[in-house]
Enzyme design. Structure first.
Site, PDB file in Angstrom:
ATOM      1  N   LYS A  48       0.787  -1.236   0.000  1.00 55.77           N
ATOM      2  CA  LYS A  48       0.000   0.000   0.000  1.00 55.77           C
ATOM      3  C   LYS A  48       0.817   1.281   0.000  1.00 55.77           C
ATOM      4  O   LYS A  48       0.329   2.358   0.333  1.00 55.77           O
ATOM      5  CB  LYS A  48      -1.038   0.033   1.138  1.00 55.77           C
ATOM      6  CG  LYS A  48      -1.872  -1.190   1.311  1.00 55.77           C
ATOM      7  CD  LYS A  48      -2.153  -1.995   0.088  1.00 55.77           C
ATOM      8  CE  LYS A  48      -3.104  -1.370  -0.875  1.00 55.77           C
ATOM      9  NZ  LYS A  48      -3.202  -2.226  -2.121  1.00 55.77           N
ATOM     10  N   GLY A  50       2.266   2.344  -2.818  1.00 58.97           N
ATOM     11  CA  GLY A  50       2.300   2.858  -4.189  1.00 58.97           C
ATOM     12  C   GLY A  50       3.035   1.912  -5.130  1.00 58.97           C
ATOM     13  O   GLY A  50       3.540   2.339  -6.174  1.00 58.97           O
ATOM     14  N   THR A  52       1.955  -0.349  -7.189  1.00 57.66           N
ATOM     15  CA  THR A  52       1.361  -0.455  -8.528  1.00 57.66           C
ATOM     16  C   THR A  52       1.850   0.705  -9.414  1.00 57.66           C
ATOM     17  O   THR A  52       2.205   0.508 -10.579  1.00 57.66           O
ATOM     18  CB  THR A  52      -0.181  -0.395  -8.407  1.00 57.66           C
ATOM     19  OG1 THR A  52      -0.583  -1.231  -7.320  1.00 57.66           O
ATOM     20  CG2 THR A  52      -0.863  -0.830  -9.683  1.00 57.66           C
ATOM     21  N   HIS A 114       7.913  -7.598  -1.506  1.00 59.20           N
ATOM     22  CA  HIS A 114       7.601  -6.845  -0.280  1.00 59.20           C
ATOM     23  C   HIS A 114       8.547  -7.255   0.856  1.00 59.20           C
ATOM     24  O   HIS A 114       8.317  -6.891   2.009  1.00 59.20           O
ATOM     25  CB  HIS A 114       6.168  -7.135   0.174  1.00 59.20           C
ATOM     26  CG  HIS A 114       5.086  -6.530  -0.677  1.00 59.20           C
ATOM     27  ND1 HIS A 114       5.118  -5.239  -1.130  1.00 59.20           N
ATOM     28  CD2 HIS A 114       3.903  -7.049  -1.116  1.00 59.20           C
ATOM     29  CE1 HIS A 114       4.010  -4.991  -1.821  1.00 59.20           C
ATOM     30  NE2 HIS A 114       3.263  -6.072  -1.829  1.00 59.20           N
ATOM     31  N   SER A 144      -4.812   3.116   3.545  1.00 63.85           N
ATOM     32  CA  SER A 144      -4.916   2.382   2.293  1.00 63.85           C
ATOM     33  C   SER A 144      -5.021   0.874   2.562  1.00 63.85           C
ATOM     34  O   SER A 144      -5.827   0.168   1.949  1.00 63.85           O
ATOM     35  CB  SER A 144      -3.694   2.701   1.426  1.00 63.85           C
ATOM     36  OG  SER A 144      -3.813   2.124   0.166  1.00 63.85           O
ATOM     37  N   ARG A 268      -7.565   3.299  -5.603  1.00 65.11           N
ATOM     38  CA  ARG A 268      -8.654   3.803  -4.751  1.00 65.11           C
ATOM     39  C   ARG A 268      -8.738   5.327  -4.939  1.00 65.11           C
ATOM     40  O   ARG A 268      -9.475   5.802  -5.763  1.00 65.11           O
ATOM     41  CB  ARG A 268      -8.404   3.411  -3.280  1.00 65.11           C
ATOM     42  CG  ARG A 268      -9.605   3.614  -2.373  1.00 65.11           C
ATOM     43  CD  ARG A 268      -9.272   3.232  -0.942  1.00 65.11           C
ATOM     44  NE  ARG A 268      -8.213   4.053  -0.387  1.00 65.11           N
ATOM     45  CZ  ARG A 268      -8.403   5.186   0.302  1.00 65.11           C
ATOM     46  NH1 ARG A 268      -9.619   5.617   0.538  1.00 65.11           N
ATOM     47  NH2 ARG A 268      -7.375   5.878   0.773  1.00 65.11           N
TER      48      ARG A 268
END
Ligand code: A3P
Length: 302
Positions: A48, A50, A52, A114, A144, A268
Site C-alpha cells: 500500500k 504505491g 502499482t 515486499h 490504504s 482507490r
C-alpha cells in the site's frame, strides 16, 4: 502461528516480519533459488505504499525504447502493472512444484518484492543489482491497507473495524510489517550504499513526478537524453502511469491479477493525506509518536 484474528487467518512471524501462511512458501523458495544478475532491478515496497504506480513507472521507463508508441501500443494499456512486473513471493515462487525460468528474460530484468532488507535473497545483496525502495507516510499506508483488507476479505466475513486494524498496525502486525522496521532497513541501506539502494517517498514523487522519474532513470543508469526530453518522453510516461489514466483503463476495471486479487482494488484515491478524513486525533498522535520514536534519530521524516 503467533497472531490470530484480524487478518482472516493466522499470520506467521519469520525473520522478524509477519506473513500470511500461503506466502511463506514463496518467501522461502525465492530466498533459496533466486539468483540475481548484476543487471537486475528490484522494486521493493511494503504493501500500500504505491507499488502499482512504481511498477508502471519503472516498466515504462526501462522499456521506453521497446515501446515507442506509448499512446496506442503499450503493454500497460492492456495489462495490470502487477502482471508486467511480478512479485517473487506472491507469484514467481508461489508454486512449490514449479520454479520459474528466469534465464530467458532479457536484461534488465525487473522484479518486485515486499520482503524486508534482512530477508532478501543473498545474491541480491552480493550482486551489483539495483534496489528501488518506495515508502509512504505510515498514516496513509495504514488507511490504504485498511480499505484494501476490507475489499479483499472473503464475502462471508464481517468488515475489519478501523480500531482493530489500527491497533495491529501500530504493534507492527501487518502483512510484511512491522512498517517501521521495514522502512528503516532500507533507509539505512540507502545511506550506506546509495548506488545500490534508492529510497523514495510516495509523497515526494506525487509532488515532483518529473524530477523523480528522471532521478530513477539516472539511478538505473538509463538517463533521459536531451532529445527524449524535447520530445516529451518523460511526460508521456508520467501521463501513461498517472492514477487517472491507469485507473480508467478497461483492463484495470475488470479481471484479476495473477495472484487472484481484482485489478481495481489497487486503485482507490491515489492521494496524499487521506488519513485526515479517517483517523481520530488520538490515532494521529499515536502513530506520529511511534514514527518519531523510530525515525527521528535516523534523520527520516514524513
Ligand atoms: P490509496 O488507497 O490511498 O488510494 P499499492 O500499489 O502498494 O498496493 O498501493 C496502493 C495505493 O497506491 C492506493 O492508495 C492506490 O490508490 C495508489 N495508487 C495506485 N496507482 C496509483 C498511481 N498511478 N498513482 C498514484 N497512486 C496510485
Amino acid at each position: 502461528p503467533l497472531e490470530k484474528g484480524w487478518v482472516a487467518t493466522h499470520v506467521y512471524q519469520y525473520q522478524g516480519f509477519w506473513f500470511y501462511p500461503k506466502i511463506i512458501q514463496g518467501v522461502l523458495s525465492c530466498q533459496k533459488h533466486f539468483q540475481a544478475l548484476d543487471t537486475d532491478i528490484v522494486l521493493i515496497t511494503i504493501p500500500k505504499s504505491g507499488t502499482t504506480w512504481l511498477k508502471a513507472l519503472m516498466f515504462a521507463l526501462i522499456n521506453r525504447n521497446k515501446y515507442p508508441n506509448i499512446h496506442s501500443d503499450h503493454p500497460l494499456l492492456t495489462k495490470n502493472p502487477h502482471d508486467l512486473v511480478p512479485f517473487w513471493e506472491i507469484g514467481l515462487y508461489s508454486d512449490k512444484d514449479l520454479l520459474p525460468d528466469l534465464q530467458t528474460i532479457s536484461p534488465p530484468r525487473l522484479f518486485s518484492t515486499h520482503l524486508s532488507y534482512e530477508s532478501l535473497p543473498k545474491s541480491v545483496k552480493d550482486s551489483s543489482c539495483k534496489v528501488v525502495y518506495l515508502c509512504r507516510d505510515p498514516k496513509d499506508t495504514f488507511v490504504s491497507l485498511w480499505h484494501f483488507l476490507n475489499k479483499i476479505r472473503p464475502k462471508n466475513r464481517e468488515t475489519f473495524p478501523l480500531e482493530e486494524v489500527f491497533e495491529s498496525f501500530c504493534r507492527g502486525v501487518t502483512p510484511f510489517g512491522p512498517f517501521w522496521e521495514h522502512v528503516l532497513g532500507y533507509w539505512k541501506k540507502s545511506l550506506e550504499s546509495p548506488k545500490k539502494v534508492m529510497f523514495l517517498k510516495y509523497e515526494e514523487i506525487k509532488m515532483r513526478p518529473n524530477f523523480y522519474l528522471k532521478e530513477i532513470a539516472k539511478f538505473l543508469e538509463c538517463p533521459f537524453s536531451k532529445e527524449e526530453e524535447s520530445k516529451g518522453v518523460d511526460d508521456d510516461i508520467l501521463n501513461l502511469c498517472s492514477f487517472e489514466n491507469l485507473s480508467n483503463l478497461e483492463v484495470n476495471k475488470i479481471g484479476t491479477v495473477s495472484f487472484k486479487v481484482e485489478n481495481k482494488t489497487f486503485f482507490r484515491r491515489g492521494q496524499v493525506g487521506d488519513w485526515k478524513n479517517i483517523l481520530t486525533t488520538d490515532m494521529i498522535e499515536h502513530i506520529n509518536t511511534i514514527t518519531e520514536l523510530f525515525f527521528s534519530k535516523h534523520g527520516l521524516k514524513f
